[in-house]
Design a protein around this motif. Structure first.
Motif, short mmCIF file in Angstrom:
data_model
loop_
_atom_site.label_atom_id
_atom_site.label_comp_id
_atom_site.label_asym_id
_atom_site.label_seq_id
_atom_site.Cartn_x
_atom_site.Cartn_y
_atom_site.Cartn_z
N MET A 106 0.84 -1.19 0.00
CA MET A 106 0.00 0.00 0.00
C MET A 106 0.88 1.24 0.00
SD MET A 106 -2.90 -1.44 0.05
CE MET A 106 -3.79 0.11 -0.02
N SER A 107 0.28 2.36 -0.35
CA SER A 107 1.02 3.60 -0.27
C SER A 107 1.03 4.08 1.17
CB SER A 107 0.36 4.65 -1.16
OG SER A 107 -0.96 4.86 -0.73
N LEU A 108 1.90 5.00 1.45
CA LEU A 108 2.00 5.51 2.81
C LEU A 108 0.81 6.39 3.14
CD1 LEU A 108 5.72 6.53 3.04
CD2 LEU A 108 4.56 4.77 4.35
N PRO A 109 0.38 6.39 4.38
CA PRO A 109 -0.68 7.31 4.76
C PRO A 109 -0.11 8.72 4.74
CG PRO A 109 0.24 6.28 6.68
CD PRO A 109 0.93 5.66 5.50
N LYS A 110 -0.91 9.68 4.38
CA LYS A 110 -0.41 11.04 4.39
C LYS A 110 -0.42 11.54 5.82
CE LYS A 110 -4.08 10.04 3.87
NZ LYS A 110 -3.55 8.80 3.67
N LEU B 72 -1.77 2.08 12.53
CA LEU B 72 -1.73 1.43 11.24
C LEU B 72 -1.52 -0.05 11.50
CD1 LEU B 72 0.58 4.04 9.51
CD2 LEU B 72 -1.90 3.91 9.39
N ALA B 73 -2.56 -0.82 11.29
CA ALA B 73 -2.51 -2.26 11.55
C ALA B 73 -2.20 -2.96 10.24
CB ALA B 73 -3.84 -2.73 12.13
N GLU B 74 -0.92 -3.25 10.04
CA GLU B 74 -0.51 -3.93 8.80
C GLU B 74 -0.71 -5.43 9.02
OE1 GLU B 74 2.90 -1.46 6.58
OE2 GLU B 74 3.64 -2.65 8.25
N LEU B 75 -1.85 -5.91 8.55
CA LEU B 75 -2.22 -7.29 8.87
C LEU B 75 -1.36 -8.31 8.14
CD1 LEU B 75 -6.12 -7.00 8.90
CD2 LEU B 75 -4.51 -6.77 10.80
N THR B 76 -0.88 -7.95 6.98
CA THR B 76 -0.10 -8.89 6.16
C THR B 76 0.68 -8.10 5.12
OG1 THR B 76 -0.25 -10.78 4.64
CG2 THR B 76 -2.04 -9.18 4.55
N THR C 59 -4.48 -2.26 7.06
CA THR C 59 -3.75 -2.08 5.82
C THR C 59 -2.79 -3.23 5.64
OG1 THR C 59 -2.38 -0.50 4.60
CG2 THR C 59 -2.12 -0.48 6.98
N GLY C 60 -1.88 -3.12 4.66
CA GLY C 60 -0.99 -4.25 4.38
C GLY C 60 0.12 -3.83 3.44
N GLY C 61 0.37 -4.66 2.42
CA GLY C 61 -0.35 -5.76 1.85
C GLY C 61 -1.87 -5.54 1.66
N GLU C 62 -2.49 -6.64 1.36
CA GLU C 62 -3.93 -6.61 1.14
C GLU C 62 -4.61 -7.27 2.35
OE1 GLU C 62 -6.37 -5.40 -1.12
OE2 GLU C 62 -7.34 -6.12 0.70
N PRO C 63 -5.27 -6.46 3.20
CA PRO C 63 -5.88 -7.01 4.42
C PRO C 63 -6.94 -8.07 4.13
CG PRO C 63 -5.87 -4.60 4.45
CD PRO C 63 -5.41 -5.01 3.10
N LEU C 64 -7.57 -7.98 2.95
CA LEU C 64 -8.65 -8.94 2.65
C LEU C 64 -8.14 -10.37 2.46
CD1 LEU C 64 -10.84 -6.71 0.35
CD2 LEU C 64 -11.59 -7.76 2.49
N THR D 153 2.66 2.04 14.00
CA THR D 153 2.39 0.94 13.08
C THR D 153 2.69 -0.38 13.78
OG1 THR D 153 2.98 2.24 11.12
CG2 THR D 153 3.14 -0.15 10.91
N VAL D 154 1.78 -1.33 13.65
CA VAL D 154 2.11 -2.70 14.04
C VAL D 154 2.22 -3.50 12.75
CG1 VAL D 154 1.41 -4.76 15.33
CG2 VAL D 154 0.98 -2.48 16.28
N ALA D 155 3.41 -4.06 12.52
CA ALA D 155 3.70 -4.79 11.29
C ALA D 155 3.14 -6.22 11.39
CB ALA D 155 5.22 -4.80 11.06
N PRO D 156 3.05 -6.91 10.25
CA PRO D 156 2.44 -8.24 10.24
C PRO D 156 3.03 -9.21 11.27
CG PRO D 156 2.79 -7.50 8.00
CD PRO D 156 3.42 -6.47 8.89
N ASP D 157 4.32 -9.09 11.55
CA ASP D 157 4.96 -10.01 12.49
C ASP D 157 4.90 -9.52 13.93
OD1 ASP D 157 6.59 -7.85 12.05
OD2 ASP D 157 8.45 -8.99 12.12
N GLY D 158 4.25 -8.37 14.15
CA GLY D 158 4.09 -7.86 15.51
C GLY D 158 5.09 -6.79 15.90
#
Lengths: 379, 99
Positions: A1-5, A30-34, A80-85, A266-271
């Protein structure tokens, strides 16, 4: 994804900030799920070494993190992600966010965002959608995305509007689509979105690797800026347009995330907990993990969050600059990528001692055409 | 600002939500990527914007506060929120089970 402004409310020191810390509480998680994503955009802000971070947090840990975030003062969460879906538990996480009275956004490529899915997300309390678009032209869009995505995006926007979601269309701008910006505005009007965000590529992550192929010319930037200003007047009654200018062409740096450890976490996918989504690019920083430490402990006490908080860390010319609390010395990741010194003034600033490297990059990009290298996440 | 008195059944716009921020002890309207901080009297008005008529909002507030005429204050706030896109006029009363 692009960065949040970097927009949002001005933080105020919280009465609950513990231990004499002057740090304000964060507003936005910013919850980067994956990092998994069906698209391959060549300017993705995710790490280059995606395969190092395949070990994703489970549902229960994310739910605990959301609770910790709410108690810490977070008001808005961006899934957000990656693609959270691609996460099968997204609905559960959105439901948890709503139960905690967190305002939830979903940033999506629209792949997987069919009407049934969006409807179920609406039912559990999702508040708003951000849909990324690569170009106004279907063929170019799908080329940049590396997947047949345009038609899915159109359908997702249509469904989202039928479900009464506020929809922001996010278009990352660069050399290959900047001349289509008028078409992008027309399309946003036709698709009836609420907000259009035109944000130029931020040159970190995959975009830094592709910089010579992505940087627009000065001419392109000037023309696009005029086009957007005209369009904004023309469509102001039906569409809000946010235009984030490319910092390589600006006099002053961007107020990256409104300051380090100030509004966003931000919490990244790995925590791993990061002050900014791309902070992993900076070597030598140690990121605590939600699996071992609470968000509150990390926000107020982890050295990595204190490292560039406030103004004491700043070198000259930032330290005595009138703008030190406007742009906060710019982007730390960019300072490191361009100078090798993470504590340097962001070199896009015309006052920065190493501003020459930005001028060099612009010159180099103008004189050379380079192929794009698309993001890959090998399985 | 001159009130337009155009909003008959005020309701927060889709995507806008009232939020009590426990950590900051603030009333807020939260919307995509933004927060509007409300004072006590604005919050009292906003929490009544559930699709009931503007006249009802005014009379409930007047009963609560004992003030004689809050019509001007209510219309002014509703206009400001509508201009920010945070409020809309709902055509019908709220469906059961909502608000």
């Amino acid at each position: 994804m692009s960065l949040p402004k970097s927009r949002g409310p001005s933080p105020q020191p919280s009465p609950r900030g513990r231990g004499g810390q002057s740090a304000p509480n964060p507003y936005c998680l910013l919850a980067e799920l994956t990092y998994r994503c069906p698209l391959q955009c060549p300017y993705c802000s995710n790490p280059l070494e995606l395969n190092r971070f395949r070990n994703e947090l489970g549902t229960a840990v994310w739910q605990r993190v959301l609770g910790e975030a709410a108690r810490l003062g977070v008001v808005q969460v961006h899934f957000t992600g990656g693609e959270p879906l691609v996460r099968h538990d997204l609905t559960d996480l959105v439901r948890t966010a709503r139960q905690l009275d967190l305002y939830s956004h979903l940033s999506t490529s629209a792949i997987g965002a069919d009407h049934t899915k969006l409807s179920s997300l609406r039912d559990v309390g999702l508040d708003a959608l951000q849909i990324g678009l690569q170009d106004s032209r279907p063929h170019e869009n799908d080329w940049l995305a590396g997947a047949p995505a345009f038609e899915k995006k159109r359908q997702a926007v249509e469904s989202a509007k039928r479900l009464e979601f506020p929809v922001t269309l996010n278009v990352v701008l660069h050399r290959h689509n900047l001349d289509h910006v008028d078409e992008v505005v027309d399309l946003a009007c036709r698709w009836n979105v609420d907000k259009l965000e035109l944000a130029h590529v931020q040159y970190g992550g995959w975009a830094f690797r592709n910089r010579a192929a992505l940087l627009p010319t000065e001419n392109q930037v000037e023309r696009a800026t005029e086009v957007v200003a005209d369009a904004r007047d023309r469509v102001s009654d039906k569409l809000e347009i946010i235009h984030v200018l490319p910092d390589y062409f600006q006099q002053f740096p961007k107020a990256c995330l409104h300051g380090w450890g100030r509004v966003f976490l931000t919490v990244a996918p790995d925590g791993a907990v990061l002050p900014c989504q791309t902070a992993r690019e900076i070597p030598g920083l140690v990121f605590p993990n939600v699996k071992e430490t609470s968000l509150e402990e990390i926000w107020f006490r982890a050295p990595v969050f204190q490292r560039f908080r406030g103004t004491n860390w700043m070198p000259e010319p930032c330290r005595s600059c009138d703008r030190r609390e406007i742009d906060f010395g710019g982007c730390r990741c960019q300072a490191f990528l361009l100078t090798g010194d993470v504590a340097a003034t962001d070199p896009v600033c015309h006052l920065a001692p190493q501003h020459g490297v930005v001028e060099e990059a612009l010159k180099e990009a103008a004189n050379r055409s380079t192929d794009l290298q698309f993001r890959v996440f090998a399985s | 600002m001159k009130p337009t008195h155009s909003i008959n059944r005020p309701r927060l716009a889709p995507g806008a939500r009232y939020h009590w921020d426990e950590v900051r002890q603030q009333h807020q309207i939260v919307f995509p990527e933004g927060v509007l901080i409300l004072n006590e009297s604005a919050a009292a008005i906003v929490r009544l914007c559930d699709g009931r008529s503007t006249e009802d909002v005014i009379s409930v507030l007047q009963a609560q506060t004992g003030e004689a005429d809050l019509s001007g204050d209510v219309h002014e706030l509703l206009d400001r929120l509508a201009q920010k896109g945070l409020l809309r006029d709902s055509q019908s009363p709220p469906p059961p089970g909502e608000g």
